[in-house]
Write a protein that holds these residues in place. Sequence first.
Motif, PDB file in Angstrom:
ATOM      1  N   GLY A 279      -6.478   9.861  13.625  1.00 24.16           N
ATOM      2  CA  GLY A 279      -7.630   8.641  13.478  1.00 24.16           C
ATOM      3  C   GLY A 279      -8.256   8.368  14.961  1.00 24.16           C
ATOM      4  N   ILE A 280      -9.487   7.999  14.905  1.00 24.60           N
ATOM      5  CA  ILE A 280     -10.080   7.568  16.311  1.00 24.60           C
ATOM      6  C   ILE A 280      -9.360   6.221  16.666  1.00 24.60           C
ATOM      7  CG2 ILE A 280     -12.267   6.631  16.938  1.00 24.60           C
ATOM      8  CD1 ILE A 280     -13.640   8.150  15.195  1.00 24.60           C
ATOM      9  N   LYS A 281      -9.143   6.241  17.962  1.00 21.59           N
ATOM     10  CA  LYS A 281      -8.158   5.461  18.512  1.00 21.59           C
ATOM     11  C   LYS A 281      -6.929   5.197  17.876  1.00 21.59           C
ATOM     12  CE  LYS A 281     -12.131   3.006  20.725  1.00 21.59           C
ATOM     13  NZ  LYS A 281     -12.667   1.617  20.871  1.00 21.59           N
ATOM     14  N   GLU A 282      -6.351   6.176  17.144  1.00 23.67           N
ATOM     15  CA  GLU A 282      -5.253   6.134  16.442  1.00 23.67           C
ATOM     16  C   GLU A 282      -5.096   5.079  15.302  1.00 23.67           C
ATOM     17  OE1 GLU A 282      -4.764   6.312  20.144  1.00 23.67           O
ATOM     18  OE2 GLU A 282      -4.851   8.442  19.597  1.00 23.67           O
ATOM     19  N   ASP A 283      -6.422   5.085  14.579  1.00 26.87           N
ATOM     20  CA  ASP A 283      -6.484   3.959  13.532  1.00 26.87           C
ATOM     21  C   ASP A 283      -7.516   4.666  12.430  1.00 26.87           C
ATOM     22  OD1 ASP A 283      -6.696   1.658  12.210  1.00 26.87           O
ATOM     23  OD2 ASP A 283      -7.879   0.738  13.407  1.00 26.87           O
ATOM     24  N   TRP A 284      -7.225   4.010  11.366  1.00 29.98           N
ATOM     25  CA  TRP A 284      -7.778   4.516  10.028  1.00 29.98           C
ATOM     26  C   TRP A 284      -8.771   3.625   9.274  1.00 29.98           C
ATOM     27  CZ3 TRP A 284      -7.701   9.745  10.126  1.00 29.98           C
ATOM     28  CH2 TRP A 284      -6.729  10.393  10.272  1.00 29.98           C
ATOM     29  N   ASN A 285      -9.926   3.740   8.917  1.00 27.40           N
ATOM     30  CA  ASN A 285     -10.555   2.615   8.127  1.00 27.40           C
ATOM     31  C   ASN A 285     -10.047   2.419   6.798  1.00 27.40           C
ATOM     32  OD1 ASN A 285     -12.416   0.776   7.343  1.00 27.40           O
ATOM     33  ND2 ASN A 285     -14.330   2.213   7.670  1.00 27.40           N
ATOM     34  N   VAL A 286      -9.371   1.217   6.916  1.00 23.02           N
ATOM     35  CA  VAL A 286      -9.052   0.761   5.418  1.00 23.02           C
ATOM     36  C   VAL A 286      -9.408  -0.672   5.005  1.00 23.02           C
ATOM     37  CG1 VAL A 286      -6.812   1.934   5.730  1.00 23.02           C
ATOM     38  CG2 VAL A 286      -6.750  -0.228   6.516  1.00 23.02           C
TER      39      VAL A 286
ATOM     40  N   VAL B 228      -1.742  -1.492  -1.544  1.00 23.77           N
ATOM     41  CA  VAL B 228      -3.362  -1.270  -1.593  1.00 23.77           C
ATOM     42  C   VAL B 228      -3.785  -2.362  -0.752  1.00 23.77           C
ATOM     43  CG1 VAL B 228      -5.132  -1.457  -3.342  1.00 23.77           C
ATOM     44  CG2 VAL B 228      -2.767  -0.457  -4.027  1.00 23.77           C
ATOM     45  N   PRO B 229      -4.927  -1.832   0.005  1.00 25.83           N
ATOM     46  CA  PRO B 229      -5.904  -2.889   0.872  1.00 25.83           C
ATOM     47  C   PRO B 229      -6.552  -3.510  -0.010  1.00 25.83           C
ATOM     48  CG  PRO B 229      -5.629  -0.657   1.914  1.00 25.83           C
ATOM     49  CD  PRO B 229      -4.981  -0.557   0.479  1.00 25.83           C
ATOM     50  N   ASP B 230      -6.938  -4.813   0.612  1.00 28.54           N
ATOM     51  CA  ASP B 230      -7.721  -5.647  -0.585  1.00 28.54           C
ATOM     52  C   ASP B 230      -9.198  -4.855  -1.010  1.00 28.54           C
ATOM     53  OD1 ASP B 230      -5.967  -7.568  -0.782  1.00 28.54           O
ATOM     54  OD2 ASP B 230      -6.881  -9.194   0.515  1.00 28.54           O
ATOM     55  N   SER B 231      -9.716  -4.308   0.528  1.00 25.65           N
ATOM     56  CA  SER B 231     -11.110  -3.771   0.089  1.00 25.65           C
ATOM     57  C   SER B 231     -11.064  -2.639  -0.956  1.00 25.65           C
ATOM     58  CB  SER B 231     -11.309  -2.955   1.339  1.00 25.65           C
ATOM     59  OG  SER B 231     -11.555  -4.092   2.411  1.00 25.65           O
ATOM     60  N   VAL B 232      -9.738  -1.717  -0.803  1.00 28.21           N
ATOM     61  CA  VAL B 232      -9.643  -0.735  -1.983  1.00 28.21           C
ATOM     62  C   VAL B 232      -9.839  -1.306  -3.549  1.00 28.21           C
ATOM     63  CG1 VAL B 232      -8.298   1.212  -2.833  1.00 28.21           C
ATOM     64  CG2 VAL B 232      -8.524   0.921  -0.497  1.00 28.21           C
ATOM     65  N   ALA B 233      -9.009  -2.449  -3.468  1.00 25.10           N
ATOM     66  CA  ALA B 233      -9.028  -3.037  -4.632  1.00 25.10           C
ATOM     67  C   ALA B 233     -10.298  -3.569  -5.210  1.00 25.10           C
ATOM     68  CB  ALA B 233      -7.996  -4.203  -4.551  1.00 25.10           C
ATOM     69  N   TYR B 234     -11.085  -4.177  -4.291  1.00 26.36           N
ATOM     70  CA  TYR B 234     -12.362  -4.616  -4.532  1.00 26.36           C
ATOM     71  C   TYR B 234     -13.519  -4.012  -5.048  1.00 26.36           C
ATOM     72  CZ  TYR B 234     -16.696  -7.479  -3.866  1.00 26.36           C
ATOM     73  OH  TYR B 234     -17.973  -7.905  -4.064  1.00 26.36           O
ATOM     74  N   TYR B 235     -13.270  -2.692  -4.142  1.00 27.22           N
ATOM     75  CA  TYR B 235     -14.540  -1.686  -4.551  1.00 27.22           C
ATOM     76  C   TYR B 235     -14.312  -0.530  -5.344  1.00 27.22           C
ATOM     77  CZ  TYR B 235     -16.891  -3.435  -0.367  1.00 27.22           C
ATOM     78  OH  TYR B 235     -17.794  -4.180   0.698  1.00 27.22           O
TER      79      TYR B 235
ATOM     80  N   TYR C  40      -3.621  -7.213   2.084  1.00 25.92           N
ATOM     81  CA  TYR C  40      -3.286  -6.063   1.126  1.00 25.92           C
ATOM     82  C   TYR C  40      -2.589  -6.652   0.066  1.00 25.92           C
ATOM     83  CZ  TYR C  40       0.504  -6.844   4.562  1.00 25.92           C
ATOM     84  OH  TYR C  40       1.425  -7.319   5.144  1.00 25.92           O
ATOM     85  N   LEU C  41      -2.390  -5.982  -0.883  1.00 25.95           N
ATOM     86  CA  LEU C  41      -1.617  -6.414  -2.175  1.00 25.95           C
ATOM     87  C   LEU C  41      -0.290  -6.185  -1.887  1.00 25.95           C
ATOM     88  CD1 LEU C  41      -3.474  -4.635  -5.181  1.00 25.95           C
ATOM     89  CD2 LEU C  41      -4.260  -6.857  -3.889  1.00 25.95           C
TER      90      LEU C  41
END
Length: 290
Positions: A88-95, A162-169, A198-199
């Motif tokens: 991941g960029i800067k050791e991160d992932w877009n969640v 599950v991240p809130d954004s995943v649940a929302y979209y 997150y849930l």
Amino acid sequence: MILKCILLFFTACCSYALSGQTKTLQHNDVKRKYIIYTPKGYETATGKKYPVVFNFHGGGMTPAEHMLYTQMNKTADQHGFIAVYPKGIKEDWNVGFGMSYKKGTDDIGFIEALLNQIEKDYAVNSQKVYAAGLSRGGFFCHRIAAELPHRFSAIATAGATVPDSVAYYHQNRKEIGVLMVHGKSDAIVSYDGKDHGYLSARRSYQFWQPTNVKKEKEITTVINKDKNDQTSAEIREIKAGNKYITLISIENGGHTWPGTDDFNIGLPIGLTSKEIDFNEYMWNFFNRQK
């Protein structure tokens, strides 16, 4: 999200050698790195197509550190699959937290492009592509499950719901196999979830059960074979349509990968359960999916 382990010590003590090829892929004008490992016998196999497991590092970890920690290469040798460790960029992932879900880093596009490249370069069974991840990498696996179910057959996560954004979209979800393991004493990613983050583990388990398919009776199993590791595992599983959804709750378990060595020196990540070997369990889980 996971605290960065002191893996200089870990590397020195690791019994399974660091291996695999480090490669790059240009995506959106950014050179992205990944490590790829082919199992023993790959070079001499003729006409064989190999399953692929993408294994995503936690926040602040590197692919090499995650490869060493999870020991997935050893499992790849035992069962004959290709292991991929993207960076991941800067050791991160877009969640969806810490950056915009829609406008932040295009990690989904990167992973789909990477899979396309690997399918060109290697002998891949495209019907058997899976994703696994720890912490932030596990959160990202849930996004993969929501957005790339046509490319990935199943996911497995440790210490990630599950991240809130995943649940929302992604309220309308397609069938995909989901395996989650989560320590009930995880102090980094709470088993009970986090508001605006997150849930909970239980809600995530329910989230991945489609409402428009036939479900079989849920099966619950408790494992407590190792009396010395201070943990036990409750396994809840249901078959929804053609896919299995499984939640493994680790009593007293921390923010760890079950079955690995206890390399949590001075870090508040909690106990590592020995009740299951997560690598073996997930591989068997992946192979049960249709």
